[in-house]
Design a protein around this motif. Sequence first.
Motif, PDB file in Angstrom:
ATOM      1  N   SER A   1     -31.567  55.802  58.364  1.00 22.51           N
ATOM      2  CA  SER A   1     -31.409  56.420  57.042  1.00 22.51           C
ATOM      3  C   SER A   1     -30.813  57.813  57.166  1.00 22.51           C
ATOM      4  CB  SER A   1     -32.757  56.553  56.331  1.00 22.51           C
ATOM      5  OG  SER A   1     -33.470  55.360  56.393  1.00 22.51           O
ATOM      6  N   ALA A   2     -31.158  58.494  58.278  1.00 18.79           N
ATOM      7  CA  ALA A   2     -30.708  59.874  58.445  1.00 18.79           C
ATOM      8  C   ALA A   2     -29.195  59.958  58.621  1.00 18.79           C
ATOM      9  CB  ALA A   2     -31.406  60.513  59.639  1.00 18.79           C
ATOM     10  N   MET A   3     -28.535  58.818  58.697  1.00 18.55           N
ATOM     11  CA  MET A   3     -27.075  58.834  58.824  1.00 18.55           C
ATOM     12  C   MET A   3     -26.390  59.352  57.562  1.00 18.55           C
ATOM     13  SD  MET A   3     -26.347  58.038  61.826  1.00 18.55           S
ATOM     14  CE  MET A   3     -27.846  58.522  62.648  1.00 18.55           C
ATOM     15  N   GLU A   4     -27.195  59.654  56.538  1.00 17.53           N
ATOM     16  CA  GLU A   4     -26.659  60.314  55.349  1.00 17.53           C
ATOM     17  C   GLU A   4     -26.122  61.704  55.684  1.00 17.53           C
ATOM     18  OE1 GLU A   4     -26.164  59.451  52.318  1.00 17.53           O
ATOM     19  OE2 GLU A   4     -27.014  57.441  52.451  1.00 17.53           O
ATOM     20  N   ALA A   5     -26.578  62.239  56.804  1.00 17.14           N
ATOM     21  CA  ALA A   5     -26.159  63.589  57.181  1.00 17.14           C
ATOM     22  C   ALA A   5     -24.673  63.589  57.509  1.00 17.14           C
ATOM     23  CB  ALA A   5     -26.962  64.050  58.389  1.00 17.14           C
TER      24      ALA A   5
ATOM     25  N   TYR B   1     -34.369  68.346  58.367  1.00 20.37           N
ATOM     26  CA  TYR B   1     -34.512  68.015  56.935  1.00 20.37           C
ATOM     27  C   TYR B   1     -33.372  68.619  56.128  1.00 20.37           C
ATOM     28  CZ  TYR B   1     -36.382  68.521  52.214  1.00 20.37           C
ATOM     29  OH  TYR B   1     -36.543  68.521  50.854  1.00 20.37           O
ATOM     30  N   PHE B   2     -33.093  69.891  56.391  1.00 18.45           N
ATOM     31  CA  PHE B   2     -32.031  70.555  55.629  1.00 18.45           C
ATOM     32  C   PHE B   2     -30.661  69.977  55.957  1.00 18.45           C
ATOM     33  CE2 PHE B   2     -35.159  74.067  55.178  1.00 18.45           C
ATOM     34  CZ  PHE B   2     -35.185  74.053  53.803  1.00 18.45           C
ATOM     35  N   LEU B   3     -30.480  69.592  57.227  1.00 22.40           N
ATOM     36  CA  LEU B   3     -29.157  69.099  57.608  1.00 22.40           C
ATOM     37  C   LEU B   3     -28.918  67.676  57.120  1.00 22.40           C
ATOM     38  CD1 LEU B   3     -28.944  70.706  61.139  1.00 22.40           C
ATOM     39  CD2 LEU B   3     -27.421  71.140  59.219  1.00 22.40           C
ATOM     40  N   ILE B   4     -29.970  66.850  57.111  1.00 25.64           N
ATOM     41  CA  ILE B   4     -29.789  65.490  56.572  1.00 25.64           C
ATOM     42  C   ILE B   4     -29.501  65.589  55.077  1.00 25.64           C
ATOM     43  CG2 ILE B   4     -30.871  63.248  56.159  1.00 25.64           C
ATOM     44  CD1 ILE B   4     -32.582  63.748  58.625  1.00 25.64           C
ATOM     45  N   GLY B   5     -30.209  66.517  54.420  1.00 27.03           N
ATOM     46  CA  GLY B   5     -30.015  66.675  52.980  1.00 27.03           C
ATOM     47  C   GLY B   5     -28.891  67.649  52.668  1.00 27.03           C
ATOM     48  N   PHE B   6     -27.959  67.808  53.600  1.00 29.30           N
ATOM     49  CA  PHE B   6     -26.902  68.805  53.415  1.00 29.30           C
ATOM     50  C   PHE B   6     -26.121  68.551  52.131  1.00 29.30           C
ATOM     51  CE2 PHE B   6     -22.573  70.422  54.423  1.00 29.30           C
ATOM     52  CZ  PHE B   6     -22.904  71.758  54.476  1.00 29.30           C
ATOM     53  N   GLU B   7     -25.796  67.281  51.885  1.00 28.64           N
ATOM     54  CA  GLU B   7     -25.114  66.935  50.626  1.00 28.64           C
ATOM     55  C   GLU B   7     -26.200  66.710  49.589  1.00 28.64           C
ATOM     56  OE1 GLU B   7     -21.843  66.767  50.456  1.00 28.64           O
ATOM     57  OE2 GLU B   7     -21.171  66.484  52.521  1.00 28.64           O
TER      58      GLU B   7
ATOM     59  N   ALA C   1     -33.297  60.351  52.165  1.00 24.86           N
ATOM     60  CA  ALA C   1     -33.296  60.201  53.621  1.00 24.86           C
ATOM     61  C   ALA C   1     -33.885  61.435  54.288  1.00 24.86           C
ATOM     62  CB  ALA C   1     -31.875  59.959  54.130  1.00 24.86           C
ATOM     63  N   ALA C   2     -33.526  62.612  53.744  1.00 27.04           N
ATOM     64  CA  ALA C   2     -34.053  63.847  54.330  1.00 27.04           C
ATOM     65  C   ALA C   2     -35.559  63.890  54.211  1.00 27.04           C
ATOM     66  CB  ALA C   2     -33.428  65.056  53.632  1.00 27.04           C
ATOM     67  N   LEU C   3     -36.049  63.510  53.023  1.00 27.10           N
ATOM     68  CA  LEU C   3     -37.493  63.529  52.808  1.00 27.10           C
ATOM     69  C   LEU C   3     -38.186  62.533  53.729  1.00 27.10           C
ATOM     70  CD1 LEU C   3     -39.693  64.801  51.097  1.00 27.10           C
ATOM     71  CD2 LEU C   3     -39.513  62.855  49.568  1.00 27.10           C
ATOM     72  N   GLN C   4     -37.570  61.372  53.856  1.00 26.88           N
ATOM     73  CA  GLN C   4     -38.162  60.342  54.714  1.00 26.88           C
ATOM     74  C   GLN C   4     -38.271  60.848  56.156  1.00 26.88           C
ATOM     75  OE1 GLN C   4     -35.834  56.782  55.660  1.00 26.88           O
ATOM     76  NE2 GLN C   4     -37.467  55.603  54.712  1.00 26.88           N
ATOM     77  N   ALA C   5     -37.172  61.426  56.636  1.00 23.29           N
ATOM     78  CA  ALA C   5     -37.200  61.945  58.012  1.00 23.29           C
ATOM     79  C   ALA C   5     -38.268  63.018  58.153  1.00 23.29           C
ATOM     80  CB  ALA C   5     -35.829  62.501  58.386  1.00 23.29           C
ATOM     81  N   LEU C   6     -38.346  63.876  57.158  1.00 20.00           N
ATOM     82  CA  LEU C   6     -39.320  64.971  57.242  1.00 20.00           C
ATOM     83  C   LEU C   6     -40.752  64.437  57.220  1.00 20.00           C
ATOM     84  CD1 LEU C   6     -39.609  68.104  57.263  1.00 20.00           C
ATOM     85  CD2 LEU C   6     -40.058  67.912  54.837  1.00 20.00           C
TER      86      LEU C   6
ATOM     87  N   ASP D   1     -26.608  67.046  46.572  1.00 19.45           N
ATOM     88  CA  ASP D   1     -26.407  66.482  45.233  1.00 19.45           C
ATOM     89  C   ASP D   1     -26.430  64.962  45.272  1.00 19.45           C
ATOM     90  OD1 ASP D   1     -24.212  66.735  46.777  1.00 19.45           O
ATOM     91  OD2 ASP D   1     -22.822  67.200  45.160  1.00 19.45           O
ATOM     92  N   LYS D   2     -26.558  64.401  46.479  1.00 22.46           N
ATOM     93  CA  LYS D   2     -26.631  62.938  46.568  1.00 22.46           C
ATOM     94  C   LYS D   2     -28.086  62.491  46.662  1.00 22.46           C
ATOM     95  CE  LYS D   2     -24.114  61.084  49.791  1.00 22.46           C
ATOM     96  NZ  LYS D   2     -23.253  61.120  50.993  1.00 22.46           N
ATOM     97  N   ASP D   3     -28.450  61.554  45.797  1.00 26.13           N
ATOM     98  CA  ASP D   3     -29.809  61.009  45.790  1.00 26.13           C
ATOM     99  C   ASP D   3     -30.220  60.482  47.149  1.00 26.13           C
ATOM    100  OD1 ASP D   3     -30.991  61.391  43.471  1.00 26.13           O
ATOM    101  OD2 ASP D   3     -30.656  59.380  42.635  1.00 26.13           O
ATOM    102  N   THR D   4     -29.317  59.673  47.732  1.00 20.96           N
ATOM    103  CA  THR D   4     -29.655  58.998  48.985  1.00 20.96           C
ATOM    104  C   THR D   4     -29.886  60.012  50.099  1.00 20.96           C
ATOM    105  OG1 THR D   4     -27.282  58.749  49.251  1.00 20.96           O
ATOM    106  CG2 THR D   4     -28.501  56.822  48.500  1.00 20.96           C
TER     107      THR D   4
END
Lengths: 114, 764
Positions: free
Chosen positions: B230-234, B142-148, B157-162, B150-153
């Motif tokens: 979606s997790a490709m946001e990481a 979760y933390f690594l997908i949401g690493f950036e 994506a992090a929340l979705q994966a979690l 400040d980006k909404d997406t």
Amino acid sequence: MEALLAIVIGVLYASGVYMLMRRSIVKLIIGLALLAHGASLLVFTAAGLTRAVPPVIPYGEKAVTAVADPLPQALILTAIVISFGVQAFAMVLAYRAYQTVGTDDLDDMKATDT
Amino acid sequence: MIFAVLSGFVLALLAPTLYRLSARWSGAVFSVFPAILAFYFLSHMEAVAGGAAYRVTYPWMPAMGLELSFNLDGLGLLFALAITVVGTLIITYAGSYLHGHPSLPRFYLFILMFMASMLGVVLSDNLIALFIFWELTSITSYFLIGFEHDKDTARAAALQALLVTGGGGLALMAGVLLMGQIGGTFEISALAADNAALQGHRLYPLVLALVLAGAFTKSAQVPFHFWLPSAMEAPTPVSAYLHSATMVKAGVYLLARLSPVLGGSDIWLYVVTGFGAATMLASAYQALYQTDLKKILAYSTVSVLGTLTMLIGLGDKLAIKAAMVFLMAHVLYKAALFLVAGSIDHETGTRDIRHLGGLRKTMPIICAGAGVGALSMAGLPPFFGFVGKEALYEAVTHGNLPVTVVAVLTSMLLFAVAWLAGIRPFSGAETHTPKHPHDPPWTMWLGPVFLGCLSVLFGFVPVLPESLLSAAASSVLGKEVHMHLALWHGFNALLVLSLVTFGLGALVYWQLETIKRVTEFALPAVRRGPSHWYALWLRFLNWSAVGQTRVLQNGYLRLYLATIMTVTAVLAWYTFLTYGDVAVVAMDWGDIGVHEWVVGLVALVGAIATVRAQTFLRAVMALGVVGYSVALIFVLYGAPDLAMTQFLIETLSLILFVFVFYYMPPFKRFSSRVVIARHAVIGTAVGAFFTLLVLVATSVQWHPTISTYFSENSYLMGQGRNIVNVILVDFRGFDTLGEITVLAVAGIGVYSLIRLRLGKGRGS
């Protein structure tokens, strides 16, 4: 006497709970006071009543039996003082809130902005 | 071995500090750690391949039958090596890829923590420990997908994966607990030894469903596959590591690990194989429609996860062997391709394959790594991917026709996808890209080149990984197996099938646009469906949470109080009337003296007058009457100290009341009659219960009183004759200290409230 005190305690609790549910913040604090009286008497009565023999050891003796139960008295003494502290704080808080918000209606104090 | 697993957590916590010491070469420095671990695991290779399992156990909560037990067998070793070897390359890579990123220390923290958790998952023999590590991988992911962040997406994506993997995790937890209850132990090895008890139990289908829900969400099986693309946001190193090589394989690992416990039944065969087959085909098909390099790779990863799931579902010797070979081949080529995608993105500024072309001239080293990865993915000889695909075909052709068809179709699609992702950006004419590309520094090509070399080496000399893969397959099957891998099996049916696949795959790639147009009709069903349900479900959750909060957390004190009091009164009355002994309640009116009647009735009248008072002053006066009556009762019943305190305090608080509230307006009538009646009923119910309580309490004595101790020892030990005082200042001295502290705090509060001057312009 337990029977009469039981009723007094019941009425104190009933009126305390009723006052707590008022919208006026002043009544709420009065409710707190009534509840405090009820609680003191509850502890006092539930421990058993003894007429007129305070728990004090007379001079010349090392211990004493057949006196009023000292333990609930110690607890109640603490409770009286604490409830006074709580009431004093609640009163001043309510007063300042009244000064700021301009009302003693709890329903008007729901918003975080004044 | 516990050190190997847990040291990662320690290093993770130290990472931000260590980073400051070595900011420039941080990637290389941190990668030393997984490299050491990789050598450590390699040193056990010979013993494990010889059939020995290395097992250590530490008591954790022995009272609850929990142990921290780690078991290094073939399967664990295969995964542990994948985690540490790829981890070494990824961390080296990330140091350059994220060079200068302000949150780089945080990245190291999470990625090292993830690595340690992942090692914990694949080495734990205890299901509870495994579950804890499993959840830790979800959280770090979760933390690594949401690493950036400040980006909404990225956040979405992090929340979705979690939510998806965490929801599956809850199901898994229930499954684990049920398994422990039925089997009597949480040790996987012990459960596997006695799997008949579990499989014969009537709850077996439920256990299986819960465990599969955990595994399928983690490994992104249809219909939970949508979170992985979606997790490709990481950041790309994260995608390569977590969402291709390791974490998403945790579900596959769990299936493999538990197949001796839960596998072998008909439901297992149909459900696991069915979901796997559906996933492999559906996501290979979706991969064709992607234009983002990473999304193409993500869908193909999902497809491979489906293949592995299907093979484990089939569960026979050939299938398990094939699963192990295919898994290793995938780790080697897919991590390489992800790193290549990251390098392309880093160097050109885009990942859109429509804008990429001719990069072979500007990025020759990356091109070589990509080429090997893509050809291995396409299943072409002499790469290890070919060996993997041959093993797959051998397993499915011994299985049944439907899975054979699915496997061939999927391989055909993946052939085209491999070309799309690994060859196309480098071939053709050069295109204009946002940045001018050139080969990245060595840290960024080391990964693809190293993994590419392994793909070639293992392809030419498949004997090399044989012992490891045999040991892995043995631990899944629960019996010793040996596999013999070879690049050339002679001219047989499998080879024909491969050739057909290559031909069809080339055709798909050549006629890609036509095929996409023709098959487009199926796209909405597989793509929009599940993620749409997810969105609906999320909206429903939010809606119900808002509604529930609005009802329960309504902000009205009196409603909270009314709820609490009603529940208390109902429960108390119910309990008393059901279990209580009404006979003990005796009301004795005979012993009350006249003065007692007077005091008691005055208190009663005072209380009622307080409630009924219309102005503030009357209420306070009535309250004073109550207080003084209470003091008189204390006088009558041998409590002079109490009486004195009560008189003093009552006087003081009356004065305070009057001081503070003198200028308050008269009471207004806020509530309607109905509300008043309702509150009166609640108050009466509570009050009546307390009356009852007192009557019961005064007529029973369950335990001997402890007060005699104080009476007897007050003078002897406390040197005081007033027992109440001695209790307060001596026996219970700390209570009194606490009381004084409370008073002091209240006093400070009162004082500061009085002195408080709110800023001008705010209080209006």
